[in-house]
Motif scaffolding. Sequence first.
Motif: not given
Length: 165
Positions: A96-117
């Motif tokens: 389940n994709y939640v979102g992303k963000e990029v900071n000024v230091r060229d770091q990309l963060f993706f946020y997501f979850t796993f359900t039905e574990v």
Amino acid sequence: MKRLLSLMLVLMSVLPAFAHKHYISIANMAYNASAKQIEVSLQVTAHDFEHILENHFKKRIEIETVSDSSEVGRFMIAYLNKNIQLKSANNSAKFNYVGKEVNVRDQLFFYFTFTEVLDPSHIILENSILFQLFSKQQNIAHYKFKEATKSITCTSQSPVADIKF
């Protein structure tokens, strides 16, 4: 001529310092018992992930301008879903994709979850992100379950890791 030669020597000695030598992603994963899901924050170098998008779309792409609902954004989410898989008790968890963000230091963060574990104390993680472009890519994951944390590294030679508490 001497000046040109000196400039070339300086550039040749400086350019390797700018070469990208390490290819690493870091996933921080934690089981949220009340929500019954594994929450993930994935950090990658933004320009490395842009190469995946640029190879697919055959044009220059700046990740910070990509909307999740655009064609590029939908491809990006599908790429993550395909290249980061989680299983538990012989069952594929739901991405389940939640979102992303990029900071000024060229770091990309993706946020997501796993359900039905089905059994969060024993998961199998497959992380092949960026292996298509970088054979030396290492995908590190830290998984926190209850009060304990275990860390693994997935490589192109060994993209699957078994994490058991």
